[in-house]
Design a protein around this motif. Structure first.
Motif, PDB file in Angstrom:
ATOM      1  N   GLY A   1     -11.745  19.479  -1.355  1.00 23.74           N
ATOM      2  CA  GLY A   1     -10.188  19.416  -1.151  1.00 23.74           C
ATOM      3  C   GLY A   1      -9.720  17.682  -1.214  1.00 23.74           C
ATOM      4  N   PRO A   2      -8.595  17.477  -1.397  1.00 23.78           N
ATOM      5  CA  PRO A   2      -8.127  15.960  -1.360  1.00 23.78           C
ATOM      6  C   PRO A   2      -8.735  15.207  -0.280  1.00 23.78           C
ATOM      7  CG  PRO A   2      -6.318  17.798  -1.599  1.00 23.78           C
ATOM      8  CD  PRO A   2      -7.627  18.498  -1.325  1.00 23.78           C
ATOM      9  N   VAL A   3      -8.753  13.918  -0.554  1.00 24.16           N
ATOM     10  CA  VAL A   3      -9.224  13.002   0.227  1.00 24.16           C
ATOM     11  C   VAL A   3      -8.167  11.924   0.492  1.00 24.16           C
ATOM     12  CG1 VAL A   3     -11.191  11.608   1.366  1.00 24.16           C
ATOM     13  CG2 VAL A   3     -11.673  13.501  -0.081  1.00 24.16           C
ATOM     14  N   LEU A   4      -7.740  11.715   1.680  1.00 27.37           N
ATOM     15  CA  LEU A   4      -6.900  10.402   1.985  1.00 27.37           C
ATOM     16  C   LEU A   4      -7.603   9.250   2.455  1.00 27.37           C
ATOM     17  CD1 LEU A   4      -3.706   9.686   1.764  1.00 27.37           C
ATOM     18  CD2 LEU A   4      -3.413  10.423   4.075  1.00 27.37           C
ATOM     19  N   PHE A   5      -7.304   8.190   1.887  1.00 26.23           N
ATOM     20  CA  PHE A   5      -7.832   6.850   2.403  1.00 26.23           C
ATOM     21  C   PHE A   5      -6.851   6.366   3.296  1.00 26.23           C
ATOM     22  CE2 PHE A   5      -9.025   2.184   2.317  1.00 26.23           C
ATOM     23  CZ  PHE A   5     -10.174   2.337   2.867  1.00 26.23           C
ATOM     24  N   TRP A   6      -6.970   5.959   4.410  1.00 28.79           N
ATOM     25  CA  TRP A   6      -5.957   5.274   5.530  1.00 28.79           C
ATOM     26  C   TRP A   6      -6.222   3.743   5.410  1.00 28.79           C
ATOM     27  CZ3 TRP A   6      -2.583   8.428   7.261  1.00 28.79           C
ATOM     28  CH2 TRP A   6      -1.792   8.129   8.008  1.00 28.79           C
ATOM     29  N   ALA A   7      -5.465   3.005   4.314  1.00 29.43           N
ATOM     30  CA  ALA A   7      -5.741   1.675   4.121  1.00 29.43           C
ATOM     31  C   ALA A   7      -5.023   0.937   5.199  1.00 29.43           C
ATOM     32  CB  ALA A   7      -5.083   1.421   2.771  1.00 29.43           C
ATOM     33  N   THR A   8      -5.912   0.017   5.981  1.00 28.06           N
ATOM     34  CA  THR A   8      -5.859  -0.476   7.295  1.00 28.06           C
ATOM     35  C   THR A   8      -5.345  -2.093   6.951  1.00 28.06           C
ATOM     36  OG1 THR A   8      -8.164  -0.474   7.753  1.00 28.06           O
ATOM     37  CG2 THR A   8      -6.431   1.251   8.842  1.00 28.06           C
ATOM     38  N   LYS A   9      -6.048  -2.757   6.194  1.00 27.60           N
ATOM     39  CA  LYS A   9      -5.866  -4.169   6.193  1.00 27.60           C
ATOM     40  C   LYS A   9      -4.517  -4.372   5.427  1.00 27.60           C
ATOM     41  CE  LYS A   9      -7.051  -8.278   5.717  1.00 27.60           C
ATOM     42  NZ  LYS A   9      -7.187  -9.366   7.051  1.00 27.60           N
ATOM     43  N   SER A  10      -4.005  -5.531   6.062  1.00 22.83           N
ATOM     44  CA  SER A  10      -2.700  -6.085   5.420  1.00 22.83           C
ATOM     45  C   SER A  10      -3.051  -6.559   4.111  1.00 22.83           C
ATOM     46  CB  SER A  10      -2.366  -7.025   6.490  1.00 22.83           C
ATOM     47  OG  SER A  10      -1.027  -7.561   5.709  1.00 22.83           O
ATOM     48  N   SER A  11      -1.981  -6.299   3.044  1.00 21.41           N
ATOM     49  CA  SER A  11      -1.824  -6.826   1.952  1.00 21.41           C
ATOM     50  C   SER A  11      -0.837  -8.004   1.552  1.00 21.41           C
ATOM     51  CB  SER A  11      -1.760  -5.763   0.895  1.00 21.41           C
ATOM     52  OG  SER A  11      -0.628  -5.054   0.939  1.00 21.41           O
ATOM     53  N   ALA A  12      -0.464  -8.215   2.797  1.00 20.32           N
ATOM     54  CA  ALA A  12       0.870  -9.209   2.806  1.00 20.32           C
ATOM     55  C   ALA A  12       0.136 -10.662   2.670  1.00 20.32           C
ATOM     56  CB  ALA A  12       1.679  -9.207   4.094  1.00 20.32           C
ATOM     57  N   PRO A  13       0.477 -11.597   1.905  1.00 18.92           N
ATOM     58  CA  PRO A  13       0.105 -12.861   1.995  1.00 18.92           C
ATOM     59  C   PRO A  13       0.170 -13.579   3.381  1.00 18.92           C
ATOM     60  CG  PRO A  13       2.001 -12.787   0.398  1.00 18.92           C
ATOM     61  CD  PRO A  13       1.735 -11.449   0.998  1.00 18.92           C
ATOM     62  N   LEU A  14      -0.954 -14.216   3.658  1.00 21.63           N
ATOM     63  CA  LEU A  14      -0.764 -14.909   5.048  1.00 21.63           C
ATOM     64  C   LEU A  14      -0.032 -16.405   4.962  1.00 21.63           C
ATOM     65  CD1 LEU A  14      -4.605 -14.785   6.375  1.00 21.63           C
ATOM     66  CD2 LEU A  14      -2.768 -13.459   7.284  1.00 21.63           C
ATOM     67  N   PRO A  15       0.590 -16.746   5.870  1.00 22.01           N
ATOM     68  CA  PRO A  15       1.534 -18.009   5.899  1.00 22.01           C
ATOM     69  C   PRO A  15       0.244 -19.122   5.905  1.00 22.01           C
ATOM     70  CG  PRO A  15       1.447 -17.002   7.888  1.00 22.01           C
ATOM     71  CD  PRO A  15       0.870 -15.963   7.297  1.00 22.01           C
TER      72      PRO A  15
END
Ligand SMILES: Cc1ncc(COP(=O)(O)O)c(C=O)c1O
Length: 361
Positions: A320-334
């Motif tokens: 069945g379908p698998v969902l990966f929970w992407a937990t690490k921010s992809s926003a650029p750091l200041p």
């Protein structure tokens, strides 16, 4: 800044409008869902995009915890975590948006480039940082630092029922996305587990989604990938927090639900921790490279690399379908403030220099 309309989009507020729960709007919801093309029936919940300021899983945790601090009239927030804690970065960046004085009490972890990037931001932007030289001093210093009524102390990962309720909201949000046809109902969800907050909240939220009639079909199995050693991520701690989160929900005017139903959804996927918390693994680095090839979300060496490696191993045997929970921010750091870094104690500057020199090939 505080965007009131976003607060109404919070899963719990949307589906349980009578719930006695303050939420401060920090994130942008719903976070997108998308296929991870090239891996078969694998999907991603882009929690990494929960905020352009700083995303990742900790934004939802902070929305309830910082709202409670505001309700109590607290003006200072003290976060506890490791040198390279994502949670500390999230607390500092989002706490500042709310006009809070931000403080961090940090304990050492293995030096890595990801951890160093985070520490630079925390050192640059927090109003006060205490970076301990040994974890042995942590419990006592945490107790002492948090004294004073005007200070909200956020434990590592925000792993208390109020923080986990944010992730219960994410489960309701996911249910709505499934019902809207944006992804198939996953049979499995894979995510990294550290402080236990995200996994526990998700387990509670799935049971709630089912109770409210929002979840189509069977509830998924939640495969939590420990990135810290026992007992931090022991099963009893995850299910215990899920139980207390369900209690908190009932206490705040929500339905009373059986915590055994949440516990029954949990599988721990051991074998991806490697030599310990924050230590990169070969399988994790390979997973990060594979995700990058697939245009997937970013993976960090402390957390998401390891859940990514588990996903790559598990997806074939899982039905069945698998969902990966992407937990690490992809926003650029200041960008870091070099003058603040230059003023950091010598042992921290040495740690940063060692981290920069770590070769991850
Ligand atoms: C990127 C990332 N993934 C996963 C986790 C694990 O989440 P939790 O601590 O809620 O178990 C964390 C915790 O800080 C994190 O920063």
């Amino acid at each position: 800044m505080n965007a009131p309309d976003a607060a109404t989009k919070h899963g719990l507020r949307q589906f349980l409008p009578g719930l006695r729960l303050s939420v401060v709007a920090l994130g942008q919801y719903p976070t997108p869902v998308q296929p991870l093309a090239g891996l078969g029936d694998v999907w991603v919940k882009r929690e990494d995009q929960s905020s352009p300021v700083y995303g990742g899983n900790k934004v939802r945790t902070l929305e309830t915890l910082l709202a409670a601090a505001q309700d109590r009239g607290q003006r200072r927030v003290l976060c506890l975590g490791s040198y390279g804690s994502n949670h500390a970065v999230a607390t500092v960046l989002h706490g500042r948006r709310l006009g809070l004085v931000t403080e961090a009490l940090l304990f050492p972890q293995p030096p890595t480039p990801t951890a160093a990037d985070n520490l630079r931001v925390t050192l640059s932007l927090a109003d006060r940082v205490t970076a301990l030289r040994t974890i042995a001093a942590f419990p006592w210093r945490a107790w002492r630092a948090g004294r004073g009524k005007d200070c909200a102390v956020i434990p590592p990962g925000g792993a208390v029922p109020l923080g986990a309720l944010g992730h219960a909201g994410a489960a309701l949000e996911l249910a709505a996305q499934i019902r809207a046809g944006l992804l198939p109902s996953p049979a499995h969800i894979v995510l990294a587990v550290g402080s236990t907050c995200t996994t526990a909240g998700l387990l509670a939220g799935l049971v709630l989604a089912r109770h409210l009639g929002l979840w189509p079909g069977d509830l998924p199995r939640v495969h939590a990938v420990p990135v810290t050693p026992w007992p931090v991520t022991a099963r009893f701690r995850i299910t215990g927090l899920a139980r207390r989160t369900l209690n908190a929900l009932a206490h705040r005017g929500g339905p009373r639900l059986d915590p055994r139903r949440a516990a029954a959804l949990l599988t721990l996927r051991h074998g991806y921790l490697g030599w310990g918390y924050g230590r990169p693994t070969r399988a994790g680095l390979a997973a990060a490279a594979r995700f990058a090839q697939l245009d997937g979300p970013p993976l960090d060496t402390t957390y998401a690399n390891k859940s990514g490696a588990a996903l790559l191993d598990a997806r074939r045997p899982l039905d069945g379908p698998v969902l990966f929970w992407a937990t690490k921010s992809s926003a650029p750091l200041p960008p870091p403030d070099e003058s603040q870094l230059a003023a950091a104690p010598a042992y921290l500057r040495r740690w940063l220099a060692r981290a920069n020199g770590v070769n991850l090939r």
